[in-house]
Every structure is written in C-alpha cells, then in structure tokens.
Scaffold this active site. Structure first.
Site, mmCIF file in Angstrom:
data_model
loop_
_atom_site.group_PDB
_atom_site.id
_atom_site.type_symbol
_atom_site.label_atom_id
_atom_site.label_comp_id
_atom_site.label_asym_id
_atom_site.label_seq_id
_atom_site.Cartn_x
_atom_site.Cartn_y
_atom_site.Cartn_z
ATOM 1 N N GLU A 386 -87.247 -20.653 -0.772
ATOM 2 C CA GLU A 386 -86.690 -21.950 -1.198
ATOM 3 C C GLU A 386 -87.230 -23.146 -0.427
ATOM 4 O O GLU A 386 -86.545 -24.155 -0.268
ATOM 5 C CB GLU A 386 -85.167 -21.935 -1.107
ATOM 6 C CG GLU A 386 -84.523 -20.983 -2.107
ATOM 7 C CD GLU A 386 -83.020 -21.164 -2.220
ATOM 8 O OE1 GLU A 386 -82.414 -21.614 -1.249
ATOM 9 O OE2 GLU A 386 -82.466 -20.839 -3.289
ATOM 10 N N GLU A 472 -82.773 -14.846 -7.654
ATOM 11 C CA GLU A 472 -81.373 -14.903 -7.216
ATOM 12 C C GLU A 472 -80.542 -15.491 -8.346
ATOM 13 O O GLU A 472 -80.997 -16.386 -9.059
ATOM 14 C CB GLU A 472 -81.190 -15.806 -5.975
ATOM 15 C CG GLU A 472 -81.840 -15.277 -4.720
ATOM 16 C CD GLU A 472 -81.633 -16.194 -3.514
ATOM 17 O OE1 GLU A 472 -80.615 -16.915 -3.471
ATOM 18 O OE2 GLU A 472 -82.507 -16.198 -2.639
HETATM 19 C C1 GAL Z 1 -79.883 -19.230 -1.943
HETATM 20 C C2 GAL Z 1 -80.575 -18.678 -0.722
HETATM 21 C C3 GAL Z 1 -79.912 -17.414 -0.197
HETATM 22 C C4 GAL Z 1 -78.431 -17.579 -0.144
HETATM 23 C C5 GAL Z 1 -77.967 -17.938 -1.510
HETATM 24 C C6 GAL Z 1 -76.481 -18.017 -1.607
HETATM 25 O O1 GAL Z 1 -80.162 -20.554 -2.137
HETATM 26 O O2 GAL Z 1 -81.903 -18.396 -1.040
HETATM 27 O O3 GAL Z 1 -80.417 -17.081 1.057
HETATM 28 O O4 GAL Z 1 -78.106 -18.558 0.768
HETATM 29 O O5 GAL Z 1 -78.499 -19.187 -1.865
HETATM 30 O O6 GAL Z 1 -76.131 -18.122 -2.926
#
Ligand code: GAL
Length: 758
Positions: A386, A472
């Site tokens: 990110e 994610e």
């Molecule tokens: C994302 C990040 C993860 C975690 C996640 C929580 O933005 O890449 O490491 O923090 O959010 O939802």
C-alpha cells in the site's frame, strides 16, 4: 550446504547490551534460553506496543575441534527482528538489517579450536532505516531471534543455494537448467556437479552430471539445459513434490551437497484469470500474519505448518504472506498441501530514504533466492504494501525480480486507483463493500446491495484489461470479536459470503484474498484499542468465527458434510428481538428447521449469495412474534439428495455443562522446542460452546513441557487455546498436561504427551 547443525538450543539472553561483556566472553547474569525466542513475553492484549522495542543480547558458547576450526564455518540466521551485530570471540563480524530475511556470515577467521563465544546485539526498535518502519504500521513486529539459527562446517568450496530453473515443454516433460551459487575459497578448478531428481519415495526421475569450471570467490553456475520426462505436475489438487539433490565434486572427492524440494508446474497470470498447468483456477485465500498470542513470531515448525493446514481445511487455495517473507516451515507445508502463495517483501505504506531503499532491494533478492524453489509461490510482491507510486524504486524492484526469476509474475499491493502498473499483475486491496446486501441487523438490512468488488478498469484506469488480483477485502471495514453481539458475527459471515460469491463469478480477475486469516496484535494506532485487530476469520488462537465456515462449506459434501448455524439460538441476543433471521452455513442441498415444537418447513440456499457452490441458507420466518411464548428446544436437519445427513439440536435451557479439550498432537520432539496445541471450549449439555461464559481454566504440566504464556486462561467467546512446548532434553519420555476449571465441579482432564528424541 551440507553438515547443517540446527543451533537453536543453549543460548543466553539479557536485555541491554554491554560491549565489555563481549570482551570478557561472559554470560554471567544472562538467562539460559532456547530458540525460537522473543525478547519479552506479552500479555494477550492491552500491553504497550513499545514493550518489545529494546536492545538485547543473545550469546552462545561453542567449542570446535582442531579439524573443525580448520574448515570454513558459516552461521545462518533465518529471522532476527530487526537488526543485529554479530560478534565472535570479541570481534565484530558483521550486521544485518531486516527482521524477515535470512542472513549468513562466514566466521572461519574468527573462530579457534577450543572454546568460542558468539554474541548478538539485537535491536528490536522500529528503526526508520529498515522496512516496514518509519511511520505507522498496523501490526506488531515483536523482537528477538525468533526463527532457527544453523551452523555449517564446510570445505573450502561449497554450494550456498540452488535455483532449480526449468521450462515445461510438454505435459510430463521439462527442460531443466538449475543454477548453483558457489562459494569457492580457493583457486579455480574443474569439478563436476551431479544432480538427481527423485520423488519423495526415492524413485528417480532424472540423474545428470556436468563438468563445471569453478572460479575463485562467489559465483553462479548454471547447468546446460536437459530434458526430463515422466513428470507428474504439481497442482493444488495433487501437489506432487520432488527432491533435487546436487553434489559438487573435485577429482572424485565430494566437496558439498545441496538438497531442496521442488515441483513442476506452469502458472500464468493472465487478464482472463489465473492458470495453473493451463487450467483456470479462481484464487480463494486469506492474508496471513505470522503472529501468535504471547510469543508473537517466536513459534516453530509444527505451529507454522498447522496454519497452512488450517487454511486448506477451511477451503482456501491461496495465502498471501502479508506483509513479509514467512517461515520456511509454513512455505514448505503450503507446497505439500497445494496452497498457492503470494509472497511479498516487508513494508507498510511508508517508503523511507536511501538506506531504507537499499534494504528493500536486499529483501527482494533474499526473498527470491531463499524461496525460489517453492512450487506453491506464484507471484512475488515487490512493492511495499500500500505504498504510493515510486517509479524509480519499483522499476528497480521489478527488474531485479525478473532478472532473478523470469518464470514468475510480480505484483505490488496498492489501495490506490490509477497507480502506475510496473508489475505483471495489478494487485489491489478492495475495501469497497459496505454491506447492505444481507439482512443482518447491523447491515442496514433491506438496503440495496452495494458494490461488492470493483471492476478492474475502474481501479486501474487503463483502457485495456490486465492481470488483476484482489489482495485484501473486509478487514477494518468490519472487525468482529469472537464474543461480539451475534448480529455482528452474522454480518461478518454475510459479507465474506457476498464477496466470495462475487469474486468467484468475476471474469476479469485472478480471484480474491481476504483480510485476514487470524486476528493479530497491533499498534495503538489501529485495532480495537487493546492491541488486537479483530479482522480474522479465526481469532488469535486459531479458533474459527462464523465467517471461516463460509469458506469451509464451499467444499464438496463428498469431502465433508457441514451444517453450521451462525447463531446461538438465543431470543434476546440480536439487536432486534428473536432469533430471525439467521444463516446456516452448509453444503447440504437444503435444511428443515424445527422450532416451537413444529417444522417451519424447508429452506434452500439463498440467492443473495449466488455464485457460491454452496450458498448459505437464510432462515427468516415470522415465528418470533411469539415473544411471550415459551422458547423451546429445536433442531435443524440437513438433506443431501433427499436424505437427512446432518442434524443440529439446540435447547431452551442451555447451560454450562463442562468443558471439552481437543489435543492437536500427542507426540512431539524432545530434541528441540516443539509445541502441541490444546483447544478448550466451555460447552452446554449438547457440546455447543457457551460463547459468553467468562470463567477461567488452569493448565498444569508434569514432565519436560511447559505452557506458552499464562497458566490461567480466560476463554474468548467461550473458547481458548494454548500451546505447550517441550523442554529439550534429547530423551524419550512422557509428560502430562492437566486442564482444570477452578471453582467449577468438573473433574480435571488429563492428557499425555509423548516426547521423542529425533
Ligand atoms: C490494509 C493493510 C493491512 C491491514 C488492513 C486492515 O490497508 O494493507 O495491513 O491494515 O488494511 O483492514
């Protein structure tokens, strides 16, 4: 490198570092420990995120014979968080930056025949010159020598790594051209490398040898291409593994040998999806943090392997090692059970200065050289998770990855739209789903289904389609604790089901990986305020939440029949009174529900989750209007092909009726620190967990084992797990683990653990 000695036992540890101690070769006042080790054991939650940030000292005494001291000696560290200086016999040998990468040091000119002492000054502070640090991060990195340390006694010339390169040329044929990294401490010579490839039962697939010129110093030698036939391909459904073994000889004398597990397959990331051996596979997976309660990262082989098994058991075919390189033991197990892996370099949103970027480049190299042979790895993540576009840096990381490994795709995880695509796959964290599709009380039930996953071109901003993967989803958009209100736990499952269903139907992506497998410890900047991010489909103890069953129930009923009501059948728990609506997570064809002494009829998979092989069944009928009626026992029956195959009963008056303990392993090693896991549930008369019971258990041990973390444990959502570890004695024996529920009448439960020397 042959002659590996696992060097995890008999270390000393203390907080702080004193250069004088190194001069004096003293371990006085230090605590004797074994590895893996964390600088400080934490409480389950509510600790300070600074507690493991410290300078500390690790020491090890060892003796070498005259013959050994005359050989080349290399010490290898699989993972030390985050920085260390290595001293041998009072002299600084070198240092290493980065808590997730393997490092090796030749200590030949520092050791002597007789007694030697090695020290590490370990800095587990979150140093801005080392990724992922420099700004905030949503996870804890702990501290210490948390993976294996190995010692090698070697000839003048040895093989440090093999990158087993190959191209598939036919269904069962490949052209292989392994590359060897050779360290030659003497002059140039002509030698021979003999290579065999065999399956795990020892049946030889190929055997070839080649004369090679071994120059002085560190070199790489790639063997000529040759054909290998009779291959059974590695595939998630049939993860056929082979073992490559290579021996380097000079005038017939063996100098070194190297061995690794490999597999043969093709993996292509195309705009139309992920293809393994030419067959499209939709990636279904979870992101995994490698942390455990109390001891953070410092848990060894068995627990690492168990995580991979658990993900596979719950229907995953993919895992992302967010956000760093993970244990060899975990990756090995992924290969063995057909779990595909997205491995990435350490990083979290922030890009630091020049020193930091140098570590980034070293991490890319280390990740690929260390893990090249794992057939399960299908992509290298070469961006800091990110982070913003940095074309200069990411052009370099991509070029290095492609140079070291032209056979695999690169990805770089972002949450930015229209970011510059320098990788082969646009890998995106898509958190757009805001619920609204289900009728869970907290989802704003009845609202129109909002966007669940974005279209790739809306994200990439490109006029054409590219290979695209969601890396994610969910996570912070819907954290859920195991003891949360049932509506939250229900909605958590619904959202996972909605996203999974959408992902399975998408034709413009490789699939989707969810955030995340396990709840994890984090900084105060994130999480629930108690230093836990409750984003997992499992809790930190690896106990499933309802959402985990969304995935597991997608398996064919031929593998296992599952019927899990996502409710505790309590009339006053949901935000609205009554038990309706509730979900039944199942791979049955349909269910029949009995409540208030009668059948409410049959219920079928809900088309809200259209796209899933086995959509959850939603039960929503107006019986709860009987608010003043006596709540009654009931049951659900699951049917397959018209036959009843599963039954779940519930009671009007469920009450605490004991505790159940499941022991994962009965035999562990006494030659290293090995672990066994025990899961404890407080249960009602039918064996269902009493989710809101908040008593304690006490664990006692006899024999050469001890509990990891506290001996008194409070259940989290009616359940809790603990690990015990062996105290290495190198002897066969037995130990007892006794679980008690203080203040309750139930008799203690005793378990035997067999300890076996390797
Ligand atoms: C994302 C990040 C993860 C975690 C996640 C929580 O933005 O890449 O490491 O923090 O959010 O939802």
């Amino acid at each position: 490198m042959k002659g590996k000695i696992r060097w995890n036992l008999n270390w000393y540890f203390c907080e702080g570092f004193d250069r004088d101690r190194v001069e004096r070769a003293s371990v006085e006042g230090m605590e004797p420990i074994h590895l893996p080790h964390q600088v400080r054991t934490l409480t389950y939650n509510c600790f300070s995120h600074d507690e493991t940030q410290m300078i500390s000292t690790y020491a090890r005494k060892f003796s070498l014979s005259g013959e050994e001291a005359a050989r080349r000696t290399v010490v290898e560290f699989d993972g030390v968080m985050t920085y260390f200086d290595l001293y041998v016999n009072g002299r600084l040998v070198g240092s290493h930056k980065g808590g997730y990468s393997r490092s090796r040091f030749e200590i030949s000119s520092y050791v002597r025949a007789g007694g030697n002492t090695l020290y590490l000054m370990v800095d587990s502070n979150e140093r801005g010159d080392i990724p992922p640090f420099g700004c905030v991060i949503d996870y804890l990195t702990f501290g210490g020598v948390y993976r294996d340390v190995n010692l090698y006694s070697l000839e003048d010339t040895f093989l440090t790594d093999v990158l087993f390169r190959y191209d598939m040329t036919g269904e069962d044929t490949a052209e292989v051209y392994p590359e060897f990294y050779v360290d030659n401490g003497g002059g140039a010579f002509t030698g021979e490398i003999a290579c065999t490839v065999a399956d795990r039962e020892g049946r030889e697939l190929a055997c070839f040898r080649q004369t090679v010129s071994v120059e002085s110093g560190r070199r790489s030698i790639t063997l000529d291409r040759r054909k290998v036939g009779g291959i059974v391909r590695w595939d998630p459904e049939n993860p056929q593994m082979y073992v490559v073994r290579a021996v380097l000889t000079r005038e017939g004398r063996e100098l070194d040998a190297i061995e690794d597990d490999i597999g043969f397959r093709t993996m292509e990331c195309r705009a139309s999806g992920m293809y393994v051996n030419g067959r499209r596979i939709v990636l279904v997976g979870m992101d995994r943090h490698q942390s455990y309660p109390y001891v953070g990262y410092s848990i060894g082989r068995r627990a690492q392997r168990a995580d991979a098994d658990l993900l596979r058991q719950y229907g995953m075919n993919t895992v992302r090692t967010s956000h760093y390189m993970q244990s060899q033991y975990f990756l090995d197990r992924c290969d063995e059970i057909g779990l595909m892996v997205f491995e990435e370099i350490p990083g979290w949103q922030h890009i630091g200065g020049e020193d930091f970027k140098q570590v980034v480049m070293e991490d890319v190299r280390s990740m690929i050289v260390t893990d090249f042979n794992h057939p399960g790895i299908f992509i290298w993540g070469v961006r800091l998770n990110e982070s913003a576009d940095d074309d200069e840096l990411y052009t370099r990381t991509n070029a290095l990855a492609h140079e070291l490994d032209p056979s695999r795709a690169t990805g770089g995880v972002r949450y930015l739209t229209n970011s510059h695509l320098l990788e082969d796959v646009y890998t995106m964290n898509d958190f757009c789903h805001a619920g609204g599709g289900g009728s869970g009380a907290s989802s704003g039930g009845g609202k129109d289904l909002k966007q669940v996953l974005r279209y790739q071109q809306e994200v990439t901003g490109l006029p054409y389609k590219v290979p695209y993967l969601v890396t994610e989803y969910m996570g912070h958009t819907y954290p859920v604790k195991p003891f949360d209100n049932e509506s939250l736990r229900d909605e958590h499952a619904r959202r996972h089901a909605e996203i999974l269903a959408r992902s399975l139907m998408k034709t413009d992506s490789l699939g989707a990986i969810g955030w995340c497998a396990f709840d994890y410890n984090t900084h105060g900047d994130y999480g629930a305020g108690d230093k836990i991010c409750y984003h997992g489909i499992f809790d930190m103890f690896r106990i499933p939440k309802y959402a985990a069953y969304v995935y597991r129930t997608q398996k064919s009923p031929e593998e296992e029949i599952l019927m899990i009501p996502a409710t505790g059948f309590a009339r006053g728990e949901k935000a609205l009174y009554g038990v309706m609506p509730f979900l039944v997570l199942t791979n049955c064809d349909y269910i029949e529900v009995f409540m208030y002494g009668k059948s409410l009829g049959c219920f079928f998979p809900s088309d809200k989750f259209f796209g899933l092989p086995h959509p959850p069944i939603e039960v929503d009928v107006d019986v709860d209007a009987l608010w003043n009626a006596v709540w009654q026992d009931g049951k659900i029956v699951g049917y397959l092909d018209g036959r009843p195959v599963a039954e779940y009963c519930f009671l009007r008056d469920p009450h605490l009726d004991g505790f159940a303990v499941v022991q994962d392993d009965t035999l562990i090693s006494s030659s290293e620190v090995d672990t066994a896991r025990f899961e404890v549930s407080f249960v009602d008369q039918l064996g269902h967990p009493c989710v809101f019971y908040n008593g304690v258990i006490e664990v006692e041990t006899e024999g050469d084992v001890e509990v990891i973390g506290p001996r008194f444990l409070a259940p989290v959502g009616g359940r809790v797990a603990f690990w015990v570890k062996s105290i290495p004695t190198g002897k066969d024996g037995t130990a007892t683990v006794r679980v008690k529920a203080p203040a309750l009448e139930y008799p203690p439960q005793e378990f035997t653990l067999h300890l076996r020397k390797d």
